[in-house]
Write an enzyme that holds these catalytic residues in place. Structure first.
Site, PDB file in Angstrom:
ATOM      1  N   ASN A 129     -13.106  -3.325   2.101  1.00  0.00           N
ATOM      2  CA  ASN A 129     -14.138  -2.302   2.214  1.00  0.00           C
ATOM      3  C   ASN A 129     -15.118  -2.428   1.056  1.00  0.00           C
ATOM      4  O   ASN A 129     -14.724  -2.722  -0.078  1.00  0.00           O
ATOM      5  CB  ASN A 129     -13.505  -0.904   2.201  1.00  0.00           C
ATOM      6  CG  ASN A 129     -12.743  -0.619   3.483  1.00  0.00           C
ATOM      7  OD1 ASN A 129     -13.219  -0.911   4.575  1.00  0.00           O
ATOM      8  ND2 ASN A 129     -11.539  -0.086   3.352  1.00  0.00           N
ATOM      9  N   HIS A 188      -6.957  -5.839   2.088  1.00  0.00           N
ATOM     10  CA  HIS A 188      -5.805  -5.303   2.815  1.00  0.00           C
ATOM     11  C   HIS A 188      -5.274  -6.404   3.734  1.00  0.00           C
ATOM     12  O   HIS A 188      -6.059  -7.039   4.455  1.00  0.00           O
ATOM     13  CB  HIS A 188      -6.221  -4.134   3.715  1.00  0.00           C
ATOM     14  CG  HIS A 188      -6.819  -2.956   3.005  1.00  0.00           C
ATOM     15  ND1 HIS A 188      -6.138  -1.765   2.837  1.00  0.00           N
ATOM     16  CD2 HIS A 188      -8.039  -2.768   2.440  1.00  0.00           C
ATOM     17  CE1 HIS A 188      -6.917  -0.895   2.216  1.00  0.00           C
ATOM     18  NE2 HIS A 188      -8.079  -1.474   1.967  1.00  0.00           N
ATOM     19  N   GLU A 229     -12.291   3.506  -1.141  1.00  0.00           N
ATOM     20  CA  GLU A 229     -11.699   4.582  -1.950  1.00  0.00           C
ATOM     21  C   GLU A 229     -11.497   4.130  -3.399  1.00  0.00           C
ATOM     22  O   GLU A 229     -11.844   4.852  -4.333  1.00  0.00           O
ATOM     23  CB  GLU A 229     -10.353   4.968  -1.307  1.00  0.00           C
ATOM     24  CG  GLU A 229      -9.562   6.011  -2.044  1.00  0.00           C
ATOM     25  CD  GLU A 229      -8.107   6.083  -1.550  1.00  0.00           C
ATOM     26  OE1 GLU A 229      -7.830   5.732  -0.378  1.00  0.00           O
ATOM     27  OE2 GLU A 229      -7.259   6.474  -2.351  1.00  0.00           O
ATOM     28  N   VAL A 230     -10.919   2.953  -3.577  1.00  0.00           N
ATOM     29  CA  VAL A 230     -10.610   2.470  -4.924  1.00  0.00           C
ATOM     30  C   VAL A 230     -11.648   1.414  -5.305  1.00  0.00           C
ATOM     31  O   VAL A 230     -11.811   0.404  -4.606  1.00  0.00           O
ATOM     32  CB  VAL A 230      -9.186   1.888  -4.999  1.00  0.00           C
ATOM     33  CG1 VAL A 230      -8.883   1.409  -6.413  1.00  0.00           C
ATOM     34  CG2 VAL A 230      -8.153   2.924  -4.543  1.00  0.00           C
ATOM     35  N   ASP A 251       0.850  -1.194   0.000  1.00  0.00           N
ATOM     36  CA  ASP A 251       0.000   0.000   0.000  1.00  0.00           C
ATOM     37  C   ASP A 251       0.889   1.247   0.000  1.00  0.00           C
ATOM     38  O   ASP A 251       1.897   1.319   0.696  1.00  0.00           O
ATOM     39  CB  ASP A 251      -0.914  -0.004   1.236  1.00  0.00           C
ATOM     40  CG  ASP A 251      -2.072   0.971   1.105  1.00  0.00           C
ATOM     41  OD1 ASP A 251      -3.217   0.508   0.989  1.00  0.00           O
ATOM     42  OD2 ASP A 251      -1.826   2.201   1.111  1.00  0.00           O
ATOM     43  N   ILE A 252       0.491   2.244  -0.760  1.00  0.00           N
ATOM     44  CA  ILE A 252       1.284   3.471  -0.892  1.00  0.00           C
ATOM     45  C   ILE A 252       1.254   4.301   0.405  1.00  0.00           C
ATOM     46  O   ILE A 252       2.163   5.104   0.652  1.00  0.00           O
ATOM     47  CB  ILE A 252       0.764   4.292  -2.103  1.00  0.00           C
ATOM     48  CG1 ILE A 252       1.846   5.178  -2.674  1.00  0.00           C
ATOM     49  CG2 ILE A 252      -0.485   5.080  -1.756  1.00  0.00           C
ATOM     50  CD1 ILE A 252       1.501   5.781  -4.029  1.00  0.00           C
ATOM     51  N   HIS A 305     -10.374  -5.334  -3.490  1.00  0.00           N
ATOM     52  CA  HIS A 305      -9.043  -5.604  -2.924  1.00  0.00           C
ATOM     53  C   HIS A 305      -9.167  -6.004  -1.465  1.00  0.00           C
ATOM     54  O   HIS A 305     -10.112  -5.610  -0.779  1.00  0.00           O
ATOM     55  CB  HIS A 305      -8.135  -4.380  -3.061  1.00  0.00           C
ATOM     56  CG  HIS A 305      -8.709  -3.104  -2.519  1.00  0.00           C
ATOM     57  ND1 HIS A 305      -9.641  -2.360  -3.210  1.00  0.00           N
ATOM     58  CD2 HIS A 305      -8.505  -2.452  -1.352  1.00  0.00           C
ATOM     59  CE1 HIS A 305      -9.979  -1.303  -2.493  1.00  0.00           C
ATOM     60  NE2 HIS A 305      -9.302  -1.337  -1.348  1.00  0.00           N
TER      61      HIS A 305
HETATM   62  P1  5GP Z   1      -9.895   1.315   0.228  1.00  0.00           P
HETATM   63  O1  5GP Z   1     -10.336   2.471   1.082  1.00  0.00           O
HETATM   64  O2  5GP Z   1     -10.426   1.430  -1.168  1.00  0.00           O
HETATM   65  O3  5GP Z   1     -10.199  -0.017   0.856  1.00  0.00           O
HETATM   66  O4  5GP Z   1      -8.330   1.363   0.188  1.00  0.00           O
HETATM   67  C1  5GP Z   1      -7.595   1.816  -0.912  1.00  0.00           C
HETATM   68  C2  5GP Z   1      -6.137   1.717  -0.557  1.00  0.00           C
HETATM   69  O5  5GP Z   1      -5.385   1.930  -1.728  1.00  0.00           O
HETATM   70  C3  5GP Z   1      -5.661   2.745   0.476  1.00  0.00           C
HETATM   71  O6  5GP Z   1      -5.092   2.069   1.587  1.00  0.00           O
HETATM   72  C4  5GP Z   1      -4.629   3.578  -0.292  1.00  0.00           C
HETATM   73  O7  5GP Z   1      -3.529   3.958   0.498  1.00  0.00           O
HETATM   74  C5  5GP Z   1      -4.220   2.643  -1.414  1.00  0.00           C
HETATM   75  N1  5GP Z   1      -3.789   3.325  -2.620  1.00  0.00           N
HETATM   76  C6  5GP Z   1      -4.414   4.364  -3.240  1.00  0.00           C
HETATM   77  N2  5GP Z   1      -3.735   4.713  -4.352  1.00  0.00           N
HETATM   78  C7  5GP Z   1      -2.675   3.862  -4.435  1.00  0.00           C
HETATM   79  C8  5GP Z   1      -1.611   3.732  -5.381  1.00  0.00           C
HETATM   80  O8  5GP Z   1      -1.497   4.448  -6.375  1.00  0.00           O
HETATM   81  N3  5GP Z   1      -0.697   2.757  -5.138  1.00  0.00           N
HETATM   82  C9  5GP Z   1      -0.796   1.922  -4.049  1.00  0.00           C
HETATM   83  N4  5GP Z   1       0.167   1.007  -3.920  1.00  0.00           N
HETATM   84  N5  5GP Z   1      -1.782   2.023  -3.158  1.00  0.00           N
HETATM   85  C10 5GP Z   1      -2.717   2.981  -3.344  1.00  0.00           C
END
Ligand code: 5GP
Length: 116
Positions: free
Chosen positions: A90, A105, A98-99, A32-33, A103
């Protein structure tokens, strides 16, 4: 509807880089970034699915099993089964996903605290 231009779709297409852990034709795992623990890995199937509901409804048993089995292999690769770890996925408004590409985690490498 699945957005083909979401960030993880771009990672799959190699349009943006990632800190890669494992990849084959079906799945990809990377760091994760913005890590929320010492170890914070994201695992995704390459199939165009938005969330767990979408993944389970659209994909067969073999694909679902393959993905979750690989999660366990990544857990072992980082020795997380020894000290413990947390899986999160999520979905939907209340989770603030967010994405919009399914996925999981994988968090670990330190005490993650309690959920309550
Ligand atoms: P969500 O809230 O969708 O479950 O989590 C999305 C995750 O993607 C977050 O933890 C965020 O830090 C990670 N993320 C967002 N953009 C990028 C990216 O460009 N590269 C990587 N490696 N992780 C990302």
């Amino acid at each position: 509807m699945y957005d083909k231009n979401n960030i993880f779709a771009k990672i799959i297409k190699k349009e943006i880089p990632c800190n890669l852990i494992f990849e084959d034709e079906k799945i990809i795992f990377f760091h994760d970034i913005n890590p929320q623990a010492k170890i914070h890995i994201l695992g995704i199937p390459k199939t165009e699915v938005i969330n767990l509901s979408d993944f389970i409804q659209k994909c067969g048993q073999e694909e679902v099993y393959y993905f979750f089995k690989k999660i366990y292999e990544i857990v072992k690769k980082f020795n997380l089964q020894k000290t413990g770890y947390r899986l999160i996925t999520n979905e939907g408004t209340d989770s603030n996903q967010e994405v919009q590409h399914f996925h999981v985690h994988i968090l670990g490498g330190e005490n993650l605290g309690s959920l309550n």
